[in-house]
Design a protein around this motif. Structure first.
Motif, PDB file in Angstrom:
ATOM      1  N   LYS A   1       0.984  -1.068   0.061  1.00 38.69           N
ATOM      2  CA  LYS A   1       0.484   0.073  -0.363  1.00 38.69           C
ATOM      3  C   LYS A   1       1.132   1.613  -0.090  1.00 38.69           C
ATOM      4  O   LYS A   1       0.745   2.368  -0.720  1.00 38.69           O
ATOM      5  CB  LYS A   1      -0.757   0.356   1.215  1.00 38.69           C
ATOM      6  N   GLY A   2       1.768   1.511   0.689  1.00 41.85           N
ATOM      7  CA  GLY A   2       2.812   1.965   1.225  1.00 41.85           C
ATOM      8  C   GLY A   2       3.035   2.292  -0.391  1.00 41.85           C
ATOM      9  O   GLY A   2       3.567   3.822  -1.096  1.00 41.85           O
ATOM     10  N   PHE A   3       3.995   1.561  -1.364  1.00 41.94           N
ATOM     11  CA  PHE A   3       4.492   1.974  -2.776  1.00 41.94           C
ATOM     12  C   PHE A   3       3.583   2.659  -3.508  1.00 41.94           C
ATOM     13  O   PHE A   3       3.585   3.252  -4.191  1.00 41.94           O
ATOM     14  CB  PHE A   3       5.255   0.688  -3.009  1.00 41.94           C
ATOM     15  N   HIS A   4       2.541   1.708  -3.770  1.00 43.57           N
ATOM     16  CA  HIS A   4       1.132   1.634  -4.157  1.00 43.57           C
ATOM     17  C   HIS A   4       0.563   3.415  -4.060  1.00 43.57           C
ATOM     18  O   HIS A   4       0.755   4.301  -5.249  1.00 43.57           O
ATOM     19  CB  HIS A   4       0.262   1.337  -3.805  1.00 43.57           C
ATOM     20  N   GLU A   5       0.859   3.801  -2.676  1.00 41.86           N
ATOM     21  CA  GLU A   5       0.442   5.086  -2.560  1.00 41.86           C
ATOM     22  C   GLU A   5       1.334   6.443  -3.395  1.00 41.86           C
ATOM     23  O   GLU A   5       0.675   7.155  -3.615  1.00 41.86           O
ATOM     24  CB  GLU A   5       0.404   5.672  -1.171  1.00 41.86           C
ATOM     25  N   LEU A   6       2.374   6.056  -3.214  1.00 45.98           N
ATOM     26  CA  LEU A   6       3.624   6.712  -3.427  1.00 45.98           C
ATOM     27  C   LEU A   6       3.463   6.772  -4.954  1.00 45.98           C
ATOM     28  O   LEU A   6       4.418   8.319  -5.693  1.00 45.98           O
ATOM     29  CB  LEU A   6       4.949   6.863  -2.712  1.00 45.98           C
ATOM     30  N   LEU A   7       3.408   6.172  -5.646  1.00 44.16           N
ATOM     31  CA  LEU A   7       3.607   5.784  -7.333  1.00 44.16           C
ATOM     32  C   LEU A   7       2.339   6.211  -7.700  1.00 44.16           C
ATOM     33  O   LEU A   7       2.134   7.322  -8.822  1.00 44.16           O
ATOM     34  CB  LEU A   7       2.842   3.501  -7.419  1.00 44.16           C
ATOM     35  N   GLU A   8       1.055   5.992  -7.369  1.00 45.03           N
ATOM     36  CA  GLU A   8       0.012   7.043  -7.389  1.00 45.03           C
ATOM     37  C   GLU A   8       0.036   7.891  -7.343  1.00 45.03           C
ATOM     38  O   GLU A   8      -0.303   8.907  -8.341  1.00 45.03           O
ATOM     39  CB  GLU A   8      -1.362   6.576  -6.710  1.00 45.03           C
ATOM     40  N   ARG A   9       0.879   8.420  -6.632  1.00 45.69           N
ATOM     41  CA  ARG A   9       1.434   9.988  -6.725  1.00 45.69           C
ATOM     42  C   ARG A   9       1.986  11.006  -6.796  1.00 45.69           C
ATOM     43  O   ARG A   9       2.883  12.033  -6.948  1.00 45.69           O
ATOM     44  CB  ARG A   9       1.279  10.837  -5.263  1.00 45.69           C
ATOM     45  N   GLY A  10       3.112  10.285  -7.707  1.00 50.01           N
ATOM     46  CA  GLY A  10       4.395  10.237  -8.835  1.00 50.01           C
ATOM     47  C   GLY A  10       5.333  10.898  -8.062  1.00 50.01           C
ATOM     48  O   GLY A  10       5.919  11.438  -8.381  1.00 50.01           O
ATOM     49  N   VAL A  11       5.644   9.710  -6.503  1.00 52.19           N
ATOM     50  CA  VAL A  11       7.183  10.295  -6.031  1.00 52.19           C
ATOM     51  C   VAL A  11       7.969   9.430  -6.518  1.00 52.19           C
ATOM     52  O   VAL A  11       9.023   9.637  -6.846  1.00 52.19           O
ATOM     53  CB  VAL A  11       6.646   9.964  -4.280  1.00 52.19           C
ATOM     54  N   ILE A  12       7.371   7.797  -7.101  1.00 50.91           N
ATOM     55  CA  ILE A  12       8.101   7.576  -7.396  1.00 50.91           C
ATOM     56  C   ILE A  12       7.438   6.680  -8.597  1.00 50.91           C
ATOM     57  O   ILE A  12       6.059   6.958  -8.921  1.00 50.91           O
ATOM     58  CB  ILE A  12       8.166   6.032  -7.422  1.00 50.91           C
ATOM     59  N   GLU A  13       8.429   6.384  -9.613  1.00 46.88           N
ATOM     60  CA  GLU A  13       7.656   6.259 -11.078  1.00 46.88           C
ATOM     61  C   GLU A  13       7.641   4.368 -11.111  1.00 46.88           C
ATOM     62  O   GLU A  13       6.745   3.842 -12.089  1.00 46.88           O
ATOM     63  CB  GLU A  13       8.959   6.404 -11.877  1.00 46.88           C
ATOM     64  N   LYS A  14       8.129   3.340 -10.321  1.00 45.77           N
ATOM     65  CA  LYS A  14       8.245   2.541 -10.810  1.00 45.77           C
ATOM     66  C   LYS A  14       7.735   1.470  -9.352  1.00 45.77           C
ATOM     67  O   LYS A  14       8.321   2.209  -8.395  1.00 45.77           O
ATOM     68  CB  LYS A  14       8.844   1.117 -11.242  1.00 45.77           C
ATOM     69  N   MET A  15       6.096   0.370  -9.563  1.00 51.45           N
ATOM     70  CA  MET A  15       6.908   0.195  -8.301  1.00 51.45           C
ATOM     71  C   MET A  15       7.370  -1.142  -8.334  1.00 51.45           C
ATOM     72  O   MET A  15       7.752  -2.285  -8.989  1.00 51.45           O
ATOM     73  CB  MET A  15       5.007  -0.743  -8.611  1.00 51.45           C
ATOM     74  N   PRO A  16       8.446  -1.524  -6.511  1.00 54.27           N
ATOM     75  CA  PRO A  16       9.132  -2.745  -6.742  1.00 54.27           C
ATOM     76  C   PRO A  16       8.077  -3.870  -6.930  1.00 54.27           C
ATOM     77  O   PRO A  16       7.290  -3.253  -6.375  1.00 54.27           O
ATOM     78  CB  PRO A  16       9.241  -2.452  -5.279  1.00 54.27           C
ATOM     79  N   ARG A  17       8.351  -5.248  -7.288  1.00 50.91           N
ATOM     80  CA  ARG A  17       7.676  -6.415  -7.473  1.00 50.91           C
ATOM     81  C   ARG A  17       8.217  -6.617  -5.774  1.00 50.91           C
ATOM     82  O   ARG A  17       8.817  -6.354  -4.956  1.00 50.91           O
ATOM     83  CB  ARG A  17       8.448  -7.677  -7.455  1.00 50.91           C
ATOM     84  N   ILE A  18       6.868  -6.894  -4.908  1.00 47.82           N
ATOM     85  CA  ILE A  18       6.890  -7.917  -3.486  1.00 47.82           C
ATOM     86  C   ILE A  18       7.061  -9.193  -3.707  1.00 47.82           C
ATOM     87  O   ILE A  18       5.669  -9.930  -3.678  1.00 47.82           O
ATOM     88  CB  ILE A  18       5.969  -6.696  -2.952  1.00 47.82           C
ATOM     89  N   THR A  19       7.826  -9.639  -3.064  1.00 48.14           N
ATOM     90  CA  THR A  19       7.528 -11.494  -2.865  1.00 48.14           C
ATOM     91  C   THR A  19       7.816 -11.645  -1.166  1.00 48.14           C
ATOM     92  O   THR A  19       8.511 -10.967  -0.303  1.00 48.14           O
ATOM     93  CB  THR A  19       9.215 -11.736  -3.614  1.00 48.14           C
ATOM     94  N   ILE A  20       6.673 -12.164  -0.872  1.00 48.86           N
ATOM     95  CA  ILE A  20       6.631 -13.227   0.141  1.00 48.86           C
ATOM     96  C   ILE A  20       6.848 -14.304   0.614  1.00 48.86           C
ATOM     97  O   ILE A  20       6.639 -14.670  -0.433  1.00 48.86           O
ATOM     98  CB  ILE A  20       4.883 -12.936   0.192  1.00 48.86           C
TER      99      ILE A  20
END
Ligand code: F0G
Length: 440
Positions: free
Chosen positions: A253-272
């Motif tokens: 959710k944290g990465f996704h919120e920053l992606l949606e707001r243009g803080v980052i340009e790509k979402m890292p892959r998250i491996t569980i």
């Protein structure tokens, strides 16, 4: 103004409502924020400036990012200046995994020794805003230690439900020391979780497990802080252990919120990564690949079994959010054996870092994925270490003494090999004998 939104039926509710699931469809709830007014460049510099401030809410690696957190007055915030945990490079672990380089973000360096503090500062703050005087959780140990500490700071009563005899002593000792009422449930974590929810639904106790969306808001700042420490550059891959699946969901959710707001340009892959004996998400993931497109539900694993007691969980509550995070991030799920966990933990120790067993699934899982070609050696990978090495010293000492074992499916004892054992040497209390043994 933030609000609560069901991830299932999308119904919205005010954050002042004391609910843990959607009142309409029982789905999990998210805290959501308006994205329109957000100015990425400006926010990055505000957040960066706060790192050198002396105010506790700026120094906290959670509240520093308060523009994307539930609203709270400064006087309501219960913080222990959590977060600000280091990212360390780990050359021996990298080599072991078959990577050119690897870094660990060590959340065990938080005030109570685990990542739970990040979610507890927001959870307890919300409890205060709702005028709760008593809080409760079920726990495999770390949540209870963290909740007990933050409740004590806030002057609240803490009730913890733990599976009897199944949590590491370091964690139990913390909950006792911080003054919580500790109930040792005669059952496993999944029983404790069911019972605490039943009690919270029928009483004024405020539930602080990660089904509570305010917990996950604090934990999502793991992603924010990691990016800030890396100059706002997203890694290719983030590896995280999976138990109740709150943390992996929060990080996504944290990465996704920053992606949606243009803080980052790509979402890292998250491996569980899960332990093989407590792998309901892994099983679901494999079934998903086999039956693309069908509506899947998580099937709990009865009698979950692993020495990594923090993630000894058969019926994780946050699985729909974890699946959403995997989808957002094109992530993967892997499982590892007890032997793989034990050896990976020793290797992290040899980097001078150390962690508790549940955290070591990250290195074990990464190694497996590199061997399978699913991760390339030159990728930029951050693995999340979730708990401090001193949480569970029994495990570590038994490994190095060559006496680590667990009970298998049919009740048999399974001994683990100590491939990287560093056994201690008994010596007489005499100088010459010691020098002789040391060859000096
Ligand atoms: N690592 C550690 C050290 C943990 O304590 C936990 C969870 C996890 C990983 C898994 O995180 O549940 O969000 O997927 N511990 C919880 C507890 C369940 O009660 O302390 P998760």
């Amino acid at each position: 103004m933030p609000s609560l939104r069901c991830i299932n039926c999308q119904s919205e509710f005010p954050t002042s409502q004391r609910i843990y699931n959607c009142p309409k469809c029982s789905g999990l709830l998210d805290v959501v924020y308006e994205a329109r007014e957000f100015q990425a460049e400006k926010m990055k510099s505000v957040w960066d400036e706060r790192r050198s401030s002396s105010k506790s809410i700026d120094r906290s690696g959670v509240w520093r990012f308060r523009e994307l957190l539930p609203e709270a007055k400064e006087s309501e915030i219960v913080t222990m200046m959590e977060g600000d945990t280091q990212i360390w490079n780990a050359p021996r672990s990298a080599d072991y995994a078959g990577m050119n380089s690897l870094s660990f973000k060590h959340l065990g360096m938080n005030p109570t020794g685990s990542f739970k503090d990040l979610g507890m500062t927001t959870g307890i703050t919300q409890a205060k805003r709702l005028n709760a005087t008593s809080v409760a959780c079920a726990s495999t140990g770390n949540t209870s230690a963290s909740m007990a500490a933050y409740a004590a700071r806030a002057g609240m009563n803490a009730f913890v439900f733990i599976p009897s005899g199944q949590i590491a002593l370091g964690k139990l000792s913390q909950a006792l020391d911080y003054g919580a009422i500790v109930l040792q449930i005669e059952g496993d974590f999944d029983d404790a979780m069911r019972l605490v929810r039943e009690v919270a639904n029928k009483s004024p106790l405020y539930l602080l497990n990660s089904v509570n969306p305010f917990r996950l808001e604090g934990q999502k700042t793991i992603a924010f802080e990691m990016l800030q420490q890396r100059g706002w550059k997203a890694p290719d891959l983030v590896v995280v252990p999976g138990g109740n699946l709150g943390n992996s969901s929060a990080i996504a959710k944290g990465f996704h919120e920053l992606l949606e707001r243009g803080v980052i340009e790509k979402m890292p892959r998250i491996t569980i990564i899960q332990a093989e004996g407590a792998n309901p998400l892994y099983r679901m993931w494999v079934r998903r690949r086999e039956r693309e497109g069908t509506d899947l539900k998580l099937e709990p694993v009865a009698g979950a079994n692993t020495l990594a007691t923090a993630i000894k969980i058969g019926a994780p509550l946050s699985w729909p959010k974890a699946m959403r995070g995997l989808q957002w991030s094109s992530g993967e799920v892997e499982q590892v054996t007890e032997q793989e966990i034990a050896d990976a933990k020793a290797m992290i120790g040899l980097d001078g870092i150390g962690c508790e067993p549940a955290s070591a699934v990250t290195l074990a899982g990464l190694r497996k994925m590199v061997a399978a070609g699913a991760v390339k050696p030159d990728e930029d990978v951050v693995a999340i270490l979730t708990g401090h090495v001193l949480k569970d010293p029994d495990y570590t000492v038994n490994y190095h003494a060559g006496s680590l074992s667990f009970t298998g499916k049919n009740g048999e004892r399974v001994a683990l090999k100590s491939r990287f054992a560093n056994a201690f040497t008994r010596v007489p209390a005499e100088r010459d004998a010691i020098m002789g043994i040391l060859g000096l």
